[in-house]
Motif scaffolding. Structure first.
Motif, PDB file in Angstrom:
ATOM      1  N   VAL A  18       0.877  -1.165   0.000  1.00 30.20           N
ATOM      2  CA  VAL A  18       0.000   0.000   0.000  1.00 30.20           C
ATOM      3  C   VAL A  18       0.915   1.215   0.000  1.00 30.20           C
ATOM      4  CG1 VAL A  18      -1.811   1.263   1.218  1.00 30.20           C
ATOM      5  CG2 VAL A  18      -1.790  -1.257   1.274  1.00 30.20           C
ATOM      6  N   ILE A  19       0.849   1.991  -1.051  1.00 36.63           N
ATOM      7  CA  ILE A  19       1.720   3.150  -1.226  1.00 36.63           C
ATOM      8  C   ILE A  19       0.868   4.394  -1.002  1.00 36.63           C
ATOM      9  CG2 ILE A  19       3.217   4.381  -2.826  1.00 36.63           C
ATOM     10  CD1 ILE A  19       3.602   1.612  -4.247  1.00 36.63           C
ATOM     11  N   TRP A  20       1.119   5.081   0.117  1.00 36.02           N
ATOM     12  CA  TRP A  20       0.275   6.200   0.521  1.00 36.02           C
ATOM     13  C   TRP A  20       1.049   7.506   0.394  1.00 36.02           C
ATOM     14  CZ3 TRP A  20      -2.336   6.499   6.042  1.00 36.02           C
ATOM     15  CH2 TRP A  20      -3.201   7.600   6.078  1.00 36.02           C
ATOM     16  N   SER A  21       0.780   8.240  -0.666  1.00 38.64           N
ATOM     17  CA  SER A  21       1.362   9.566  -0.826  1.00 38.64           C
ATOM     18  C   SER A  21       0.328  10.601  -0.378  1.00 38.64           C
ATOM     19  CB  SER A  21       1.782   9.806  -2.278  1.00 38.64           C
ATOM     20  OG  SER A  21       0.654   9.810  -3.131  1.00 38.64           O
ATOM     21  N   GLY A  22       0.803  11.767  -0.024  1.00 41.89           N
ATOM     22  CA  GLY A  22      -0.098  12.812   0.439  1.00 41.89           C
ATOM     23  C   GLY A  22      -0.651  12.578   1.832  1.00 41.89           C
ATOM     24  N   TRP A  23      -0.048  11.653   2.551  1.00 39.67           N
ATOM     25  CA  TRP A  23      -0.524  11.309   3.900  1.00 39.67           C
ATOM     26  C   TRP A  23      -0.364  12.474   4.869  1.00 39.67           C
ATOM     27  CZ3 TRP A  23       3.041  11.582   7.839  1.00 39.67           C
ATOM     28  CH2 TRP A  23       4.379  11.639   7.441  1.00 39.67           C
ATOM     29  N   ALA A  24       0.588  13.346   4.611  1.00 38.37           N
ATOM     30  CA  ALA A  24       0.868  14.449   5.532  1.00 38.37           C
ATOM     31  C   ALA A  24      -0.323  15.388   5.682  1.00 38.37           C
ATOM     32  CB  ALA A  24       2.093  15.223   5.055  1.00 38.37           C
ATOM     33  N   GLU A  25      -1.074  15.577   4.604  1.00 33.97           N
ATOM     34  CA  GLU A  25      -2.224  16.477   4.677  1.00 33.97           C
ATOM     35  C   GLU A  25      -3.243  15.986   5.702  1.00 33.97           C
ATOM     36  OE1 GLU A  25      -0.518  15.761   2.062  1.00 33.97           O
ATOM     37  OE2 GLU A  25      -0.173  17.623   0.979  1.00 33.97           O
ATOM     38  N   LEU A  26      -3.561  14.693   5.664  1.00 32.12           N
ATOM     39  CA  LEU A  26      -4.493  14.136   6.640  1.00 32.12           C
ATOM     40  C   LEU A  26      -3.882  14.149   8.037  1.00 32.12           C
ATOM     41  CD1 LEU A  26      -7.295  12.832   7.040  1.00 32.12           C
ATOM     42  CD2 LEU A  26      -6.187  10.608   6.756  1.00 32.12           C
ATOM     43  N   ALA A  27      -2.603  13.838   8.137  1.00 37.22           N
ATOM     44  CA  ALA A  27      -1.926  13.818   9.439  1.00 37.22           C
ATOM     45  C   ALA A  27      -1.961  15.190  10.103  1.00 37.22           C
ATOM     46  CB  ALA A  27      -0.485  13.342   9.280  1.00 37.22           C
ATOM     47  N   GLU A  28      -1.831  16.236   9.308  1.00 35.92           N
ATOM     48  CA  GLU A  28      -1.840  17.591   9.865  1.00 35.92           C
ATOM     49  C   GLU A  28      -3.248  18.116  10.113  1.00 35.92           C
ATOM     50  OE1 GLU A  28       0.591  19.595   6.974  1.00 35.92           O
ATOM     51  OE2 GLU A  28       2.445  18.886   7.912  1.00 35.92           O
ATOM     52  N   ALA A  29      -4.184  17.803   9.216  1.00 36.38           N
ATOM     53  CA  ALA A  29      -5.544  18.325   9.339  1.00 36.38           C
ATOM     54  C   ALA A  29      -6.373  17.565  10.376  1.00 36.38           C
ATOM     55  CB  ALA A  29      -6.253  18.269   7.982  1.00 36.38           C
ATOM     56  N   ALA A  30      -6.113  16.271  10.494  1.00 32.16           N
ATOM     57  CA  ALA A  30      -6.918  15.427  11.395  1.00 32.16           C
ATOM     58  C   ALA A  30      -6.011  14.385  12.044  1.00 32.16           C
ATOM     59  CB  ALA A  30      -8.045  14.762  10.616  1.00 32.16           C
ATOM     60  N   PRO A  31      -5.142  14.818  12.978  1.00 25.83           N
ATOM     61  CA  PRO A  31      -4.150  13.891  13.535  1.00 25.83           C
ATOM     62  C   PRO A  31      -4.741  12.665  14.228  1.00 25.83           C
ATOM     63  CG  PRO A  31      -4.059  16.035  14.641  1.00 25.83           C
ATOM     64  CD  PRO A  31      -4.999  16.167  13.497  1.00 25.83           C
ATOM     65  N   GLN A  32      -5.872  12.817  14.904  1.00 27.69           N
ATOM     66  CA  GLN A  32      -6.475  11.652  15.564  1.00 27.69           C
ATOM     67  C   GLN A  32      -6.979  10.644  14.541  1.00 27.69           C
ATOM     68  OE1 GLN A  32      -9.294  13.638  18.218  1.00 27.69           O
ATOM     69  NE2 GLN A  32      -8.076  12.918  19.948  1.00 27.69           N
ATOM     70  N   GLU A  33      -7.603  11.137  13.484  1.00 27.37           N
ATOM     71  CA  GLU A  33      -8.108  10.248  12.434  1.00 27.37           C
ATOM     72  C   GLU A  33      -6.933   9.557  11.728  1.00 27.37           C
ATOM     73  OE1 GLU A  33     -11.128   9.655  12.528  1.00 27.37           O
ATOM     74  OE2 GLU A  33     -12.141  11.458  13.214  1.00 27.37           O
ATOM     75  N   PHE A  34      -5.860  10.297  11.491  1.00 25.74           N
ATOM     76  CA  PHE A  34      -4.674   9.723  10.873  1.00 25.74           C
ATOM     77  C   PHE A  34      -4.099   8.610  11.742  1.00 25.74           C
ATOM     78  CE2 PHE A  34      -0.028   9.661  10.446  1.00 25.74           C
ATOM     79  CZ  PHE A  34       0.077   9.297   9.115  1.00 25.74           C
TER      80      PHE A  34
END
Length: 139
Positions: free
Chosen positions: A85-101
């Motif tokens: 599973v190759i997940w690019s752009g993960w940083a956006e979710l990690a920063e916007a919704a850290p608990q969900e990430f």
């Protein structure tokens, strides 16, 4: 070279390798490759929609974390030896919704452990720069 590195993938890891090279390495290994690009996503709902499409989850998928975990655990791997599973752009979710990430990472880690118990290699790669998360580098 990337195929040998990818063959050692276990769990959730980070890498700066280009997505296309990782896809080629997975193909060389005969692994199923799922590419997630969440660079435009900042919500759990949008992320789950992306996953539903990318993993071809069943129609009954309930668009919630419990259903996502269940679907990944029951993922039809079609007799492949591995999954990347190759997940690019993960940083956006990690920063916007850290608990969900964090929940998404836990679910992926759990799914990978289940795949390994079933004799399927692989894991999840967080591609590119992002905030500090407790994930080892691939390599």
């Amino acid at each position: 070279m990337r195929a040998r590195l990818l063959a050692r993938l276990r769990g959730v890891r980070r890498t700066d390798a280009p997505v296309d090279e990782l896809e080629s390495a997975a193909d060389d290994l005969g692994w199923r490759c799922v590419v997630l690009d969440s660079s435009e996503l900042e919500t759990k709902e949008a992320f789950l929609e992306l996953c539903a499409e990318s993993f071809a989850l069943p129609e009954w998928f309930g668009m919630n974390w419990d259903a996502f975990e269940e679907c990944l655990g029951d993922l039809d791997l079609g007799g492949v030896d591995g999954v990347a599973v190759i997940w690019s752009g993960w940083a956006e979710l990690a920063e916007a919704a850290p608990q969900e990430f964090a929940i998404a990472l836990d679910i992926f880690a759990s799914a990978v452990r289940g795949w390994h118990r079933d004799g399927v290699d692989g894991g999840v790669l967080l591609v590119g720069e992002g905030p500090d998360v407790e994930v080892d580098e691939l390599g």
